[in-house]
Design a protein around this motif. Structure first.
Motif, PDB file in Angstrom:
ATOM      1  N   TYR A  36       0.699  -1.316  -0.021  1.00 40.01           N
ATOM      2  CA  TYR A  36      -0.617  -0.071   0.295  1.00 40.01           C
ATOM      3  C   TYR A  36       1.063   1.385  -0.110  1.00 40.01           C
ATOM      4  O   TYR A  36       0.367   1.843  -0.973  1.00 40.01           O
ATOM      5  N   ARG A  37       1.240   1.475   0.687  1.00 39.56           N
ATOM      6  CA  ARG A  37       3.211   2.508   1.006  1.00 39.56           C
ATOM      7  C   ARG A  37       3.489   2.267  -0.340  1.00 39.56           C
ATOM      8  O   ARG A  37       3.204   3.510  -1.524  1.00 39.56           O
ATOM      9  N   MET A  40       0.680   3.871  -3.162  1.00 44.47           N
ATOM     10  CA  MET A  40       0.697   5.770  -2.918  1.00 44.47           C
ATOM     11  C   MET A  40       1.902   6.418  -3.074  1.00 44.47           C
ATOM     12  O   MET A  40       1.295   7.189  -3.438  1.00 44.47           O
ATOM     13  N   ARG A  45       1.274  10.383  -3.328  1.00 42.37           N
ATOM     14  CA  ARG A  45      -0.131  10.844  -2.227  1.00 42.37           C
ATOM     15  C   ARG A  45       0.270  10.450  -1.146  1.00 42.37           C
ATOM     16  O   ARG A  45      -1.367  10.020  -0.058  1.00 42.37           O
ATOM     17  N   ALA A  46       0.961   9.299  -0.557  1.00 48.02           N
ATOM     18  CA  ALA A  46       2.190   9.440   0.416  1.00 48.02           C
ATOM     19  C   ALA A  46       3.121  10.111   1.111  1.00 48.02           C
ATOM     20  O   ALA A  46       4.119  10.465  -0.113  1.00 48.02           O
ATOM     21  N   PHE A  63      -1.639   9.679   4.285  1.00 48.74           N
ATOM     22  CA  PHE A  63      -1.501   9.218   3.308  1.00 48.74           C
ATOM     23  C   PHE A  63      -3.399  10.044   2.933  1.00 48.74           C
ATOM     24  O   PHE A  63      -3.880  10.469   3.101  1.00 48.74           O
ATOM     25  N   ARG A  94      -6.562   2.278   3.939  1.00 42.49           N
ATOM     26  CA  ARG A  94      -7.558   2.104   2.692  1.00 42.49           C
ATOM     27  C   ARG A  94      -8.609   2.867   2.308  1.00 42.49           C
ATOM     28  O   ARG A  94      -9.521   3.563   1.591  1.00 42.49           O
ATOM     29  N   VAL A  97      -8.819   6.776   3.461  1.00 48.56           N
ATOM     30  CA  VAL A  97      -8.736   8.042   1.475  1.00 48.56           C
ATOM     31  C   VAL A  97      -9.408   7.652   0.818  1.00 48.56           C
ATOM     32  O   VAL A  97     -10.045   8.473   0.408  1.00 48.56           O
TER      33      VAL A  97
END
Length: 275
Positions: A36-37, A40, A45-46, A63, A94, A97
């Motif tokens: 996920y990191r 993103m 978007r991280a 995030f 998630r 977000v």
């Protein structure tokens, strides 16, 4: 009529040992969190390892949704105040977000290097600094020890400044430990070093909630009886002290799977958190 008494307090708070394949956690969270990191970061978007204090673990990841955030969610991790860090939980952002909220996931100094009161203050600083990055309402979620920490943010003696307190809309404690006194005589306390006095001083169940706060206590229906009891306990006590509270035991969820709902924007856990 039946009477109940707990004879083995260590077993009462032992999660992995009482879950099928419990030994696979927390490692099972590492890959989805890493993925996920990476996803993103690719989307731009991280923001990783933002500093909120002067200790090595005083860092949080942020995030961001695709559009301007509707507000901020802060997720505080568990690990009995003595294990893990922010890297295990990124994927849990998630659901929020994708619902249009920014999500901050901090680490904090662990016991025995810190005492629980120190961790409460660090959690408060992380929330305050993250709130400085994102406008709008604050929604706090925490799992296990993290449930204790987010509950402390809206209890008397909160480390948060008044302006930050006023932005908090909903707090969800997931499998939270709200009365620390049972832990004093367990092996968990070897690193915590909790005294009876500290356990009383840091237990949300023994405190008054801040005015006009709302707390939801969420637990897995298949969890240890002590976690189910602790879940109902705080919602019950704070309801009687003027807070808006709710409690729910999600069927077929244990201590490690109960947080899975945070990944799904349509899950009732996310809907409750963002309400």
């Amino acid at each position: 009529m039946l009477f109940h008494r707990i004879e083995d307090w260590n077993n009462a708070y032992a999660n992995g040992a009482n879950i099928a394949q419990g030994e696979t956690w927390p490692a099972a969270w590492e890959e989805p969190a890493r993925a996920y990191r990476e996803e993103m970061q690719t989307l731009g978007r991280a923001q990783l390892d933002l500093v909120y204090g002067d200790k090595p673990r005083n860092r949080f990841d942020l995030f961001l949704p695709a559009d301007s955030p509707q507000g901020l969610v802060v997720f505080i991790h568990g690990g009995y105040w003595q294990a893990l860090d922010k890297s295990y939980w990124s994927h849990l952002a998630r659901g929020s977000v994708e619902s249009g909220f920014a999500v901050a996931v901090p680490s904090y100094t662990l016991c025995p290097e810190a005492r629980i009161g120190d961790i409460v203050r660090e959690a408060g600083q992380a929330i305050a600094d993250a709130a400085g990055e994102i406008d709008g309402p604050l929604h706090l979620a925490g799992h296990s020890a993290g449930g204790h920490l987010v509950s402390r943010m809206i209890a008397e003696g909160s480390p948060l400044a008044q302006a930050v307190q006023e932005r908090i809309r909903t707090v969800v404690s997931i499998s939270g430990v709200h009365d620390l006194r049972p832990l004093v005589e367990t092996t968990i306390n070897a690193k915590l070093g909790l005294t009876a006095q500290e356990a009383m001083a840091e237990s949300p169940a023994l405190m008054r909630p801040l005015p006009q706060k709302r707390l939801f206590c969420w637990v897995g229906g298949n969890e240890r009886a002590e976690f189910i009891r602790q879940n109902a306990l705080l919602a019950n006590i704070w309801l009687g002290l003027g807070a808006e509270t709710g409690a729910y035991a999600e069927p077929d969820r244990h201590h490690f799977s109960v947080i899975d709902g945070l990944m799904d924007p349509h899950h009732p856990l996310v809907k409750t958190l963002l309400s």
